[in-house]
Design a protein around this motif. Structure first.
Motif, PDB file in Angstrom:
ATOM      1  N   ILE A 161     135.743 100.277  -3.793  1.00 18.67           N
ATOM      2  CA  ILE A 161     134.287 100.377  -3.676  1.00 18.67           C
ATOM      3  C   ILE A 161     133.618  99.143  -4.299  1.00 18.67           C
ATOM      4  O   ILE A 161     132.675  98.582  -3.742  1.00 18.67           O
ATOM      5  CB  ILE A 161     133.787 101.687  -4.329  1.00 18.67           C
ATOM      6  CG1 ILE A 161     134.270 102.892  -3.503  1.00 18.67           C
ATOM      7  CG2 ILE A 161     132.270 101.719  -4.430  1.00 18.67           C
ATOM      8  CD1 ILE A 161     134.148 104.222  -4.226  1.00 18.67           C
ATOM      9  N   LEU A 162     134.151  98.706  -5.449  1.00 20.28           N
ATOM     10  CA  LEU A 162     133.579  97.527  -6.128  1.00 20.28           C
ATOM     11  C   LEU A 162     133.715  96.276  -5.251  1.00 20.28           C
ATOM     12  O   LEU A 162     132.758  95.513  -5.078  1.00 20.28           O
ATOM     13  CB  LEU A 162     134.271  97.314  -7.484  1.00 20.28           C
ATOM     14  CG  LEU A 162     133.885  96.042  -8.252  1.00 20.28           C
ATOM     15  CD1 LEU A 162     132.429  96.100  -8.694  1.00 20.28           C
ATOM     16  CD2 LEU A 162     134.758  95.843  -9.481  1.00 20.28           C
ATOM     17  N   LEU A 163     134.925  96.097  -4.703  1.00 22.30           N
ATOM     18  CA  LEU A 163     135.159  94.918  -3.838  1.00 22.30           C
ATOM     19  C   LEU A 163     134.236  94.948  -2.620  1.00 22.30           C
ATOM     20  O   LEU A 163     133.624  93.932  -2.261  1.00 22.30           O
ATOM     21  CB  LEU A 163     136.618  94.899  -3.389  1.00 22.30           C
ATOM     22  CG  LEU A 163     137.574  94.050  -4.221  1.00 22.30           C
ATOM     23  CD1 LEU A 163     138.988  94.191  -3.708  1.00 22.30           C
ATOM     24  CD2 LEU A 163     137.166  92.578  -4.197  1.00 22.30           C
ATOM     25  N   ASN A 164     134.157  96.120  -2.005  1.00 19.65           N
ATOM     26  CA  ASN A 164     133.333  96.263  -0.812  1.00 19.65           C
ATOM     27  C   ASN A 164     131.860  96.002  -1.135  1.00 19.65           C
ATOM     28  O   ASN A 164     131.178  95.237  -0.430  1.00 19.65           O
ATOM     29  CB  ASN A 164     133.507  97.679  -0.248  1.00 19.65           C
ATOM     30  CG  ASN A 164     132.858  97.834   1.108  1.00 19.65           C
ATOM     31  OD1 ASN A 164     131.636  97.775   1.203  1.00 19.65           O
ATOM     32  ND2 ASN A 164     133.661  98.004   2.138  1.00 19.65           N
ATOM     33  N   ALA A 165     131.394  96.602  -2.245  1.00 19.51           N
ATOM     34  CA  ALA A 165     129.972  96.465  -2.596  1.00 19.51           C
ATOM     35  C   ALA A 165     129.631  95.028  -2.953  1.00 19.51           C
ATOM     36  O   ALA A 165     128.537  94.552  -2.630  1.00 19.51           O
ATOM     37  CB  ALA A 165     129.646  97.396  -3.762  1.00 19.51           C
ATOM     38  N   SER A 166     130.590  94.313  -3.614  1.00 20.89           N
ATOM     39  CA  SER A 166     130.299  92.945  -4.053  1.00 20.89           C
ATOM     40  C   SER A 166     130.079  92.003  -2.864  1.00 20.89           C
ATOM     41  O   SER A 166     129.325  91.029  -2.976  1.00 20.89           O
ATOM     42  CB  SER A 166     131.417  92.421  -4.955  1.00 20.89           C
ATOM     43  OG  SER A 166     132.598  92.292  -4.213  1.00 20.89           O
ATOM     44  N   VAL A 167     130.706  92.296  -1.730  1.00 18.78           N
ATOM     45  CA  VAL A 167     130.499  91.464  -0.537  1.00 18.78           C
ATOM     46  C   VAL A 167     129.339  92.022   0.289  1.00 18.78           C
ATOM     47  O   VAL A 167     128.485  91.277   0.795  1.00 18.78           O
ATOM     48  CB  VAL A 167     131.797  91.394   0.306  1.00 18.78           C
ATOM     49  CG1 VAL A 167     131.573  90.553   1.557  1.00 18.78           C
ATOM     50  CG2 VAL A 167     132.923  90.813  -0.521  1.00 18.78           C
ATOM     51  N   SER A 168     129.327  93.343   0.365  1.00 18.07           N
ATOM     52  CA  SER A 168     128.311  94.020   1.162  1.00 18.07           C
ATOM     53  C   SER A 168     126.897  93.676   0.681  1.00 18.07           C
ATOM     54  O   SER A 168     125.965  93.519   1.484  1.00 18.07           O
ATOM     55  CB  SER A 168     128.561  95.526   1.042  1.00 18.07           C
ATOM     56  OG  SER A 168     128.072  96.159   2.152  1.00 18.07           O
ATOM     57  N   ILE A 169     126.768  93.537  -0.622  1.00 17.55           N
ATOM     58  CA  ILE A 169     125.442  93.261  -1.209  1.00 17.55           C
ATOM     59  C   ILE A 169     124.884  91.921  -0.688  1.00 17.55           C
ATOM     60  O   ILE A 169     123.695  91.787  -0.419  1.00 17.55           O
ATOM     61  CB  ILE A 169     125.521  93.291  -2.761  1.00 17.55           C
ATOM     62  CG1 ILE A 169     124.124  93.393  -3.365  1.00 17.55           C
ATOM     63  CG2 ILE A 169     126.253  92.093  -3.341  1.00 17.55           C
ATOM     64  CD1 ILE A 169     124.129  93.686  -4.862  1.00 17.55           C
ATOM     65  N   ILE A 170     125.774  90.948  -0.496  1.00 18.11           N
ATOM     66  CA  ILE A 170     125.340  89.635   0.007  1.00 18.11           C
ATOM     67  C   ILE A 170     124.874  89.768   1.461  1.00 18.11           C
ATOM     68  O   ILE A 170     123.828  89.240   1.843  1.00 18.11           O
ATOM     69  CB  ILE A 170     126.493  88.604  -0.099  1.00 18.11           C
ATOM     70  CG1 ILE A 170     126.991  88.491  -1.552  1.00 18.11           C
ATOM     71  CG2 ILE A 170     126.094  87.231   0.447  1.00 18.11           C
ATOM     72  CD1 ILE A 170     125.974  87.930  -2.522  1.00 18.11           C
ATOM     73  N   ILE A 177     133.966  87.087  -8.761  1.00 16.20           N
ATOM     74  CA  ILE A 177     133.512  87.877  -9.926  1.00 16.20           C
ATOM     75  C   ILE A 177     134.178  89.262  -9.914  1.00 16.20           C
ATOM     76  O   ILE A 177     134.721  89.716 -10.923  1.00 16.20           O
ATOM     77  CB  ILE A 177     131.969  88.008  -9.936  1.00 16.20           C
ATOM     78  CG1 ILE A 177     131.327  86.635 -10.201  1.00 16.20           C
ATOM     79  CG2 ILE A 177     131.508  89.014 -10.990  1.00 16.20           C
ATOM     80  CD1 ILE A 177     129.820  86.590 -10.007  1.00 16.20           C
ATOM     81  N   ALA A 178     134.139  89.906  -8.733  1.00 12.70           N
ATOM     82  CA  ALA A 178     134.721  91.256  -8.629  1.00 12.70           C
ATOM     83  C   ALA A 178     136.214  91.222  -8.962  1.00 12.70           C
ATOM     84  O   ALA A 178     136.711  92.064  -9.717  1.00 12.70           O
ATOM     85  CB  ALA A 178     134.502  91.810  -7.227  1.00 12.70           C
ATOM     86  N   LEU A 179     136.918  90.216  -8.399  1.00  9.73           N
ATOM     87  CA  LEU A 179     138.364  90.113  -8.660  1.00  9.73           C
ATOM     88  C   LEU A 179     138.631  89.863 -10.145  1.00  9.73           C
ATOM     89  O   LEU A 179     139.570  90.437 -10.709  1.00  9.73           O
ATOM     90  CB  LEU A 179     138.990  89.016  -7.805  1.00  9.73           C
ATOM     91  CG  LEU A 179     139.205  89.368  -6.334  1.00  9.73           C
ATOM     92  CD1 LEU A 179     139.775  88.184  -5.575  1.00  9.73           C
ATOM     93  CD2 LEU A 179     140.134  90.572  -6.167  1.00  9.73           C
ATOM     94  N   SER A 180     137.791  89.016 -10.773  1.00 12.96           N
ATOM     95  CA  SER A 180     137.973  88.742 -12.205  1.00 12.96           C
ATOM     96  C   SER A 180     137.821  90.027 -13.011  1.00 12.96           C
ATOM     97  O   SER A 180     138.608  90.288 -13.927  1.00 12.96           O
ATOM     98  CB  SER A 180     136.943  87.743 -12.703  1.00 12.96           C
ATOM     99  OG  SER A 180     136.958  86.612 -11.906  1.00 12.96           O
ATOM    100  N   ILE A 181     136.811  90.823 -12.640  1.00 11.55           N
ATOM    101  CA  ILE A 181     136.593  92.095 -13.360  1.00 11.55           C
ATOM    102  C   ILE A 181     137.808  93.005 -13.178  1.00 11.55           C
ATOM    103  O   ILE A 181     138.308  93.598 -14.138  1.00 11.55           O
ATOM    104  CB  ILE A 181     135.302  92.791 -12.855  1.00 11.55           C
ATOM    105  CG1 ILE A 181     134.076  91.974 -13.276  1.00 11.55           C
ATOM    106  CG2 ILE A 181     135.199  94.218 -13.392  1.00 11.55           C
ATOM    107  CD1 ILE A 181     132.781  92.395 -12.619  1.00 11.55           C
TER     108      ILE A 181
END
Lengths: 221, 272
Positions: free
Chosen positions: A157-166, B20-24
Motif C-alpha cells: 500500500i505504501l509503495l502504491n500510494a507513494s507513486v499514485s500520489i504523484i 523515499i518509500a523504498l528507503s523507509i
C-alpha cells in the motif's frame, strides 16, 4: 486489439482476488478488509474499462476514493488495536468521509479527477503505513510471524500510494497532455498497480504458510 | 511548461517518491531484523542462564544425596552393625532365659533388617557403583535389585560406549532409567522390562519398554514429578525424550536420544 497494459492489471487483479478467496477462511478479521479492498479493486478495474465505452468513468474514481479511504482506515485500525495504539478512528473516518464527499459535490466535479481528495487519501495512507512501521518497531509484544502478511500489505500500500500520489497530483495536467506521453504514464501506473497486486498475492501465500505453521503448532501442543 | 517538461517532472517525482518509500521499507526491515536478533540473543542468554541454574541445582542435589548416602552408610549403617555385633557378643557372654533369648533374636533380626534397608537407601541415593565400576555395572546392579523382588524381569542390553561418557552426564542417565523403572514398578503392573541402548552417529539412543497396562489416555495432562524430573535431566543433556503410549495394554515405550561426544584423549592418555 488492446495493448498488454490493458489486460495485465485485470488479470493480476483477478489472480489476487482468487488467491484471497482461497485463503479467506484462514485470515484474521482486520485482513478481511484487505480482501474486500482487493475485490473492490478488481471490480473497479472491470467497471472502469466497461464504463469508458459509455462515457466518462471518473465518477467511479470518486466512489473508489471514498471506499479506499474507509476500508484502509478499518485495516489500519485493526493493526493499531493489535499493536496497542489508541487511534481515534471514528472521528478520523467521519472527518475524512465528509471532506471527500464535500470535495466531490462542491469543489471537484465527479466528472473530473478528484485530485484533492485522492492526494489527501494517498498521503494519509502513507502516513498511516509509516506509523504502523514505527509501532511495529516500538512494540515487541506481538508474534512477528502472525503479522507478516499485514506488513506485506502495508508495504504494498505504501509503495502504491507513494507513486499514485504523484499521478493524482498531476492528473488534470496529464489529461491535457500529448496522448503518447500520457499513455506512457498510464502504462507506468498500470505496471505499478500490477506490482501491488503481486505483493497482495505474496501476502496470501504468507497467510497460507502462517496457517500451516499454526496448524503444526496446535498439533504439537 | 510544455508536455515534455511535465512528463519529465512526473517521472522524476515518481522516482524520488519510490526512493523515499523504498528507503523507509528497507530501514524498517533492517531495524526490525536488528531488534529481533537482539531479542533472540537476550532470550538465548536467559535460556542458557536458566540451564546453568538448573545444572547447579541438580549438581547440588546430587552432592547432597551423596553426602546423605555416605552418612547413612558410614555412620548409621556402621553404628547399626556395631550394635548388632555387640548384641551377638552379649548373647554369647551371658546366659539368658528362653524368653529373653527370643527378644534378643528379635532385636538382632530388626537390626539386620535396618542395616539392609540403610544400605539399600544409601545405594539408591547415590550409587557408588557408578564411580567405582561404571554405568553398565550400576545399571545391571539396579536391574538385579529389581529382579530380586521376583515380580519383574529386566532385560538390559547396553552399549559399551557408555563407559566413555563423562561422570556428570552418566548420573543423569542412571537417574532417568531409575525413574522409568520406578514408574513401571509403581503403576504399570508389568512383568518384563526391556532396556536397549545403542549409539547412532553422534547420539546415544535408549529404548525403554515394559509390558504393563500403559499410561492413561490423558497422561499428557497429568505429567507427574517423575516425568518432569526425567525431562529436566534429559534437557540438561541436550537430549530428547519421547513417550509412546500403547493404549491397547501393551505397555509403554520411552525413547531417549542424547548427543554423545566421545571424550578425546590427552597426550598422557587421560580423558579430556
Amino acid at each position: 486489439m488492446k495493448e498488454l497494459s490493458f489486460y495485465v492489471p485485470i488479470v493480476i487483479s483477478f489472480l489476487a482476488f482468487v488467491s484471497y478467496s482461497l485463503v479467506w477462511k484462514k485470515i484474521e478479521p482486520h485482513e478481511k478488509l484487505i480482501g474486500i479492498y482487493i475485490g473492490i479493486g478488481f471490480a473497479f478495474e472491470i467497471i472502469a474499462r466497461v464504463w469508458t465505452y459509455y462515457g466518462n468513468n471518473l465518477p467511479g474514481l470518486h466512489l473508489y476514493t471514498l471506499l479506499q479511504f474507509v476500508i484502509l482506515a478499518g485495516f489500519y485500525q485493526g493493526l493499531y488495536k493489535i499493536l496497542g495504539f489508541n487511534f481515534p478512528n471514528r472521528s478520523y473516518l467521519i472527518v475524512g468521509v465528509v471532506v471527500i464527499v464535500l470535495n466531490s459535490l462542491f469543489v471537484q466535479s465527479i466528472f473530473i479527477f478528484n485530485s484533492n481528495s485522492k492526494v489527501g487519501v494517498e498521503l494519509l495512507i502513507m502516513i498511516q503505513a509509516i506509523s504502523i512501521y514505527i509501532l511495529l518497531l516500538r512494540n515487541q509484544d506481538y508474534e512477528v510471524s502472525s503479522l507478516k502478511p499485514s506488513v506485506t500489505f502495508v508495504t504494498a500500500i505504501l509503495l502504491n500510494a507513494s507513486v499514485s500520489i504523484i499521478f493524482h497530483l498531476y492528473s488534470n495536467q496529464v489529461m491535457k497532455m500529448d496522448l503518447i506521453l500520457a499513455n506512457k504514464l498510464w502504462k507506468i501506473r498500470a505496471l505499478l498497480n500490477a506490482l501491488t497486486q503481486v505483493f497482495f498475492i505474496f501476502a496470501c501465500y504468507q497467510i497460507h504458510s502462517r496457517s500451516k505453521y499454526q496448524k503444526a503448532l496446535s498439533t504439537i501442543s | 511548461m510544455n508536455d515534455s517538461a511535465i512528463f519529465n517532472l512526473i517521472i522524476v517525482s515518481i522516482c524520488i517518491m519510490v526512493a523515499i518509500a523504498l528507503s523507509i521499507i528497507v530501514l524498517f526491515n533492517t531495524s526490525q531484523r536488528r531488534i529481533m536478533s537482539e531479542l533472540q540473543k537476550a532470550h538465548d542468554n536467559k535460556l542458557s542462564l536458566q540451564k546453568m541454574l538448573l545444572e547447579n541445582t541438580v549438581a547440588v542435589q546430587e552432592r547432597e544425596r551423596n553426602r546423605i548416602a555416605r552418612e547413612l552408610h558410614d555412620n548409621i549403617g556402621s553404628q547399626l552393625s556395631i550394635m548388632n555385633l555387640s548384641l551377638n557378643v552379649l548373647k554369647s557372654l551371658a546366659t539368658f532365659e528362653p524368653k529373653e533369648l527370643l527378644v534378643i533374636d528379635q532385636i538382632s533380626d530388626s537390626l539386620t533388617s535396618s542395616i539392609e534397608t540403610t544400605r539399600n537407601i544409601s545405594h539408591e541415593l547415590f550409587p557408588a557403583t557408578i564411580s567405582k565400576f561404571g554405568i553398565n555395572t550400576a545399571l545391571q546392579a539396579l536391574a538385579t535389585s529389581v529382579e530380586r523382588a521376583g515380580v519383574i524381569d529386566v532385560d538390559m542390553q547396553i552399549s559399551h560406549e557408555w563407559e566413555q561418557i563423562e561422570q556428570s552426564k552418566v548420573i543423569h542417565i542412571y537417574r532417568v532409567v531409575q525413574e522409568l523403572i520406578n514408574n513401571t514398578i509403581k503403576h504399570a503392573e508389568a512383568e518384563n522390562i526391556v532396556i536397549k541402548s545403542w549409539t547412532e552417529a553422534v547420539n546415544i539412543i535408549i529404548r525403554y519398554q515394559d509390558d504393563g497396562i500403559g499410561l492413561s489416555a490423558d497422561y499428557n495432562n497429568y505429567k507427574g514429578i517423575g516425568l518432569g524430573n526425567i525431562q529436566t535431566r534429559i534437557g540438561l543433556l541436550d537430549g530428547q525424550f519421547t513417550l509412546q503410549n500403547d493404549q491397547h495394554g501393551d505397555g509403554y515405550k520411552a525413547i531417549i536420544t542424547i548427543p554423545f561426544h566421545k571424550p578425546t584423549l590427552s597426550e598422557n592418555g587421560e580423558n579430556v
